[in-house]
Design a protein around this motif. Structure first.
Motif, PDB file in Angstrom:
ATOM      1  N   LEU A 101       6.215  -4.622  -3.420  1.00  6.56           N
ATOM      2  CA  LEU A 101       5.995  -5.582  -4.674  1.00  6.56           C
ATOM      3  C   LEU A 101       5.999  -7.178  -3.977  1.00  6.56           C
ATOM      4  O   LEU A 101       5.188  -7.896  -4.300  1.00  6.56           O
ATOM      5  N   ALA A 166       5.001  -4.905 -12.458  1.00  7.01           N
ATOM      6  CA  ALA A 166       4.912  -3.517 -11.726  1.00  7.01           C
ATOM      7  C   ALA A 166       6.119  -3.044 -11.430  1.00  7.01           C
ATOM      8  O   ALA A 166       6.359  -1.794 -11.233  1.00  7.01           O
ATOM      9  N   SER A 167       7.335  -3.681 -11.539  1.00  8.47           N
ATOM     10  CA  SER A 167       8.514  -3.326 -11.198  1.00  8.47           C
ATOM     11  C   SER A 167       9.318  -2.655 -12.327  1.00  8.47           C
ATOM     12  O   SER A 167      10.089  -1.749 -12.245  1.00  8.47           O
ATOM     13  N   TRP A 169       7.524  -0.389 -14.435  1.00  2.00           N
ATOM     14  CA  TRP A 169       6.779   0.781 -14.628  1.00  2.00           C
ATOM     15  C   TRP A 169       7.477   2.130 -14.092  1.00  2.00           C
ATOM     16  O   TRP A 169       7.989   1.821 -13.052  1.00  2.00           O
ATOM     17  N   TYR A 171       7.114   5.430 -11.750  1.00  2.00           N
ATOM     18  CA  TYR A 171       6.258   6.057 -10.997  1.00  2.00           C
ATOM     19  C   TYR A 171       6.595   7.469 -10.992  1.00  2.00           C
ATOM     20  O   TYR A 171       7.564   7.557 -10.004  1.00  2.00           O
ATOM     21  N   CYS A 182      -0.042  -3.225   0.379  1.00  2.30           N
ATOM     22  CA  CYS A 182       0.300  -3.035  -1.086  1.00  2.30           C
ATOM     23  C   CYS A 182      -0.629  -4.371  -1.800  1.00  2.30           C
ATOM     24  O   CYS A 182      -0.342  -5.257  -1.529  1.00  2.30           O
ATOM     25  N   HIS A 184      -1.920  -5.268  -6.085  1.00  3.98           N
ATOM     26  CA  HIS A 184      -1.451  -5.195  -7.499  1.00  3.98           C
ATOM     27  C   HIS A 184      -2.052  -3.893  -8.144  1.00  3.98           C
ATOM     28  O   HIS A 184      -1.271  -3.022  -8.426  1.00  3.98           O
ATOM     29  N   VAL A 187      -0.925  -0.315  -6.725  1.00  3.13           N
ATOM     30  CA  VAL A 187       0.276   0.080  -6.852  1.00  3.13           C
ATOM     31  C   VAL A 187       0.472   0.551  -8.437  1.00  3.13           C
ATOM     32  O   VAL A 187       1.011   1.476  -8.803  1.00  3.13           O
ATOM     33  N   VAL A 188       0.219  -0.361  -9.277  1.00  2.00           N
ATOM     34  CA  VAL A 188       0.219  -0.247 -10.651  1.00  2.00           C
ATOM     35  C   VAL A 188      -0.582   1.324 -11.271  1.00  2.00           C
ATOM     36  O   VAL A 188      -0.214   1.779 -12.438  1.00  2.00           O
ATOM     37  N   ALA A 191       1.364   4.426 -11.538  1.00  2.00           N
ATOM     38  CA  ALA A 191       2.444   4.654 -12.650  1.00  2.00           C
ATOM     39  C   ALA A 191       1.812   5.490 -13.498  1.00  2.00           C
ATOM     40  O   ALA A 191       0.638   5.797 -13.959  1.00  2.00           O
ATOM     41  N   ILE A 195      -0.585   1.026 -18.719  1.00  2.00           N
ATOM     42  CA  ILE A 195      -0.437  -0.162 -17.635  1.00  2.00           C
ATOM     43  C   ILE A 195      -1.548  -1.160 -18.112  1.00  2.00           C
ATOM     44  O   ILE A 195      -1.837  -2.048 -17.342  1.00  2.00           O
ATOM     45  N   SER A 198      -0.541  -4.650 -17.385  1.00  2.00           N
ATOM     46  CA  SER A 198      -0.787  -5.169 -15.985  1.00  2.00           C
ATOM     47  C   SER A 198      -2.374  -5.388 -15.943  1.00  2.00           C
ATOM     48  O   SER A 198      -2.846  -6.266 -15.127  1.00  2.00           O
TER      49      SER A 198
END
Length: 315
Positions: A101, A166-167, A169, A171, A182, A184, A187-188, A191, A195, A198
């Protein structure tokens, strides 16, 4: 490691970066140009900073903005290249959740700052060409510092919701990222929940960042062209507009792959994954490398200062 791909989890401790899927066998070979570009980036941008600092004739708004660009390029490259090279050389694919992140934040933050600095450089070109007699009065040192600080704060604040959202959601599908580092949306997209917040905020940042900045740069160049075409001779028009060529080259090198990466990530264009990853890395690797080269080759004052440095060392 294999179980991490299938087991359910809501807060992964690590993500797995695959690098360039389909080209794992070539990672070592690909790392050679990547490493060379990183070395050139460091040497080129540090040289620009050194020359501007030690040459009083370069203490002008254009070169102050160029220094801001050089620092941003160094930070942008350093936020990703060590991770990429560690993966390619040592097969070190794991990255902690918090580190991932943090990395995605810095990547997008420095990209937003660089985009803002390009707008500031466009403003400098507009004032230099359209208001030449008032250039030093309008773009004085305090204003240049305020513009630079504004662009930094804009990038810092605008991108801050990326890691925060992102933190939040869960996973629960996989912790494997088919990428070199990484970012954005990469990463999302892992999830296992809706989303859209995001995704929509990412589009908002794209609009308030690159899209708005390109619009402002376009406006500045429309005004510049109007002023240039009013000049009496063709030589005068070419000479005046020639002062903008370095900036235009940097703009094209930065925005073209950046927009490609952003749009393909969000709208899923049918592009082979390894091609997408390679091209997406271009905007992190190539602009920071070629920016000092472009300005070094195209700017007479920097060329002259560099030649003096080389001559002094040779004597």
């Amino acid at each position: 490691m294999a179980d991490s791909n299938t087991s359910e989890f809501t807060n992964p401790s690590t993500f797995i970066l695959l690098g360039i899927p389909g080209l794992e066998w070539a990672h070592v070979w690909i790392s050679i140009p990547f490493c060379a570009m990183y070395v050139i980036t460091i040497l080129g941008n540090i040289t620009i900073l050194f020359m501007v600092k030690t040459e009083p004739r370069l203490h002008e708004p254009m070169y102050y903005f160029l220094c801001m660009l050089a620092v941003t390029d160094l930070l942008l490259s350093t936020s990703t290249l060590p991770t990429i090279l560690s993966n390619f050389w040592f097969n070190s694919r794991e990255i902690e959740f918090s580190a991932c992140l943090t990395q995605l934040y810095f990547v997008h933050c420095f990209s937003a700052i660089e985009s803002g600095i390009l707008v500031a450089m466009g403003l400098d070109r507009y004032v230099a060409i359209c208001r030449p007699l008032r250039h030093s009065t309008i773009l004085n040192n305090p204003l240049v510092a305020k513009i630079g600080l504004t662009m930094v704060l804009r990038g810092v604040v605008l991108v801050l919701p990326f890691p925060i959202l992102a933190s939040q959601w869960p996973y629960c599908r996989t912790n494997v990222i088919s990428y070199t580092h990484c970012e954005h949306m990469d990463v999302v997209n892992l999830a296992c929940t809706d989303i859209h917040v995001s995704r929509n905020y990412g589009l908002f940042v794209l609009f308030c960042g690159d899209t708005l900045d390109m619009f402002l740069i376009s406006v500045s160049y429309i005004l510049i062209l109007r002023a240039v075409f009013k000049l009496p001779t063709k030589d005068a028009r070419l000479k005046t507009f020639g002062t903008c060529t370095s900036h235009l080259c940097v703009i094209l090198a930065f925005y073209t792959p950046n927009l490609f990466s952003s749009l393909t990530t969000r709208f899923g264009l049918n592009i082979p994954l390894h091609i997408y990853v390679l091209i997406s890395n271009i905007y992190l690797l190539v602009p920071p490398m070629i920016n000092p080269i472009i300005y070094g080759v195209r700017t007479k004052q920097i060329r002259a200062r560099l030649l003096r440095l080389v001559t002094l060392k040779g004597t």
